[in-house]
Design a protein around this motif. Structure first.
Motif, PDB file in Angstrom:
ATOM      1  N   ASP A   1     -18.855  63.718  22.945  1.00 36.99           N
ATOM      2  CA  ASP A   1     -19.806  62.709  23.655  1.00 36.99           C
ATOM      3  C   ASP A   1     -18.984  61.368  23.795  1.00 36.99           C
ATOM      4  O   ASP A   1     -18.161  61.157  23.123  1.00 36.99           O
ATOM      5  CB  ASP A   1     -21.008  62.570  22.689  1.00 36.99           C
ATOM      6  N   GLU A   2     -19.470  60.796  24.744  1.00 40.71           N
ATOM      7  CA  GLU A   2     -18.931  59.173  25.172  1.00 40.71           C
ATOM      8  C   GLU A   2     -17.563  59.600  25.552  1.00 40.71           C
ATOM      9  O   GLU A   2     -16.527  58.891  25.003  1.00 40.71           O
ATOM     10  CB  GLU A   2     -18.972  58.422  23.908  1.00 40.71           C
TER      11      GLU A   2
ATOM     12  N   THR B   1     -26.564  62.545  25.757  1.00 39.82           N
ATOM     13  CA  THR B   1     -26.474  62.855  24.228  1.00 39.82           C
ATOM     14  C   THR B   1     -27.743  63.778  23.981  1.00 39.82           C
ATOM     15  O   THR B   1     -27.545  64.733  22.971  1.00 39.82           O
ATOM     16  CB  THR B   1     -26.375  61.720  23.417  1.00 39.82           C
TER      17      THR B   1
HETATM   18 MG   LIG Z   1     -25.069  59.154  25.187  1.00 40.35          MG
END
Ligand SMILES: [Mg+2]
Ligand SMILES: Nc1ncnc2c1ncn2[C@@H]1O[C@H](COP(=O)(O)OP(=O)(O)OP(=O)(O)O)[C@@H](O)[C@H]1O
Length: 279
Positions: free
Chosen positions: A129-130, A57
């Motif tokens: 992200d994720e 991240t």
């Molecule tokens: Mg992360």
């Protein structure tokens, strides 16, 4: 709490992403290069997987704001999805408030947005992200959306960041088409010993203290216990500062880190996780 004791201006080790503090390990540099390669190759998806807490991240946030070229960049996280209106979800990633009241209206709006970009000579790049949290079915629909064309060319490129299971998800038979569009993939691991040392020193120095605040042996111990994973390093280094402060010590020694590890082992809930691919 301990800042004054060690001559620090602020806490050197946080547990949240701080792109301003990004330490360019070989892995982070390589991930950046793969992304640059993927983006210049025109179209297709770039995938960055990495261990939990390895700095995905942090890297994404740095990259998303670093790109100041003509392209249009957007960002989303995989934990929020619009199962029934994928186009609306993608628009949201680009910061576009959709007035659409149906999935088909969202799709029209997305097509308009992509066509406008294309007419202005830019492509839309979406960082997600994720991505391991996105249902395979939804991933496939996102791919189809990303391949919508304007003037005979696809105009949106995806960059997925995710924990190691993202790799397993992308290997599922139903994602064969998705897989074939992956133009670049890199797996981010923990730091090696030298990087862990430089990382700790750089954070300590940035917070205003002497880089030698942690002894070489203390860093050896932290690196081994954390398996080079930055979030784990941060947790251990921060707790070691608290212990050393409580004992009125001015330098973090191996003995202090050992005390931290022993207490965590015996009483802690924050056990040091074992990344699968640590070498
Ligand atoms: Mg992360
Ligand atoms: N290269 C780096 N430079 C500076 N700090 C870093 C770096 N990599 C990670 N960190 C720090 O480590 C912690 C975890 O980083 P981050 O949240 O980016 O990891 P992640 O891979 O996204 O984790 P998760 O798998 O839980 O999503 C943060 O405190 C972040 O500031």
């Amino acid at each position: 709490m301990y800042e004054k004791h060690f001559g620090l201006r602020r806490k050197p080790f946080s547990s949240h992403p701080e792109p301003d503090m990004l330490f360019w390990s070989d892995g982070h540099k390589m991930a950046r290069t793969m992304l640059a390669y993927g983006l210049t190759s025109g179209f297709g998806t770039v995938v960055i997987t990495g261990e939990i807490g390895a700095g995905k991240t942090t890297l994404l946030q740095d990259l998303a704001r670093r790109h100041r070229d003509q392209n249009r960049y957007g960002a989303l996280t995989g934990d929020i999805g619009y199962e029934n209106d994928v186009a609306n979800w993608l628009l949201y990633g680009f910061g576009i408030e959709s007035k659409a009241t149906s999935a088909s209206q969202s799709l029209l709006q997305l097509d308009k947005f992509l066509a406008q970009n294309r007419n202005q000579g830019r492509k839309a790049v979406l960082f997600i992200d994720e991505a391991q949290l996105i249902e395979p079915k939804l991933l496939e629909r996102v791919r189809v959306m990303a391949e919508r064309q304007s003037g005979g060319q696809p105009v949106m490129q995806l960059v997925l960041f995710g924990q190691p299971e993202l790799g397993s998800i992308l290997n599922m038979p139903q994602l064969a088409q998705f897989r074939q569009r992956v133009v670049a993939h890199y797996h981010l691991r923990g730091f090696n010993r030298a990087e862990s040392g430089d990382y700790v020193s750089s954070r300590v120095a940035a917070a205003g203290a002497q880089p030698e605040l942690f002894s070489v042996e203390a860093i050896d111990r932290i690196h081994d216990a954390a398996k080079g994973i930055p979030r784990q390093i941060n947790i251990l280094a921060d707790t070691s500062l608290v212990y050393a402060f409580a004992a009125d010590e001015s330098v973090i020694s191996d003995a202090t880190v050992q005390r931290v590890l022993k207490d965590r082992e015996q009483h802690g809930i924050l056990k040091t996780d074992q990344p699968a691919s640590f070498q």
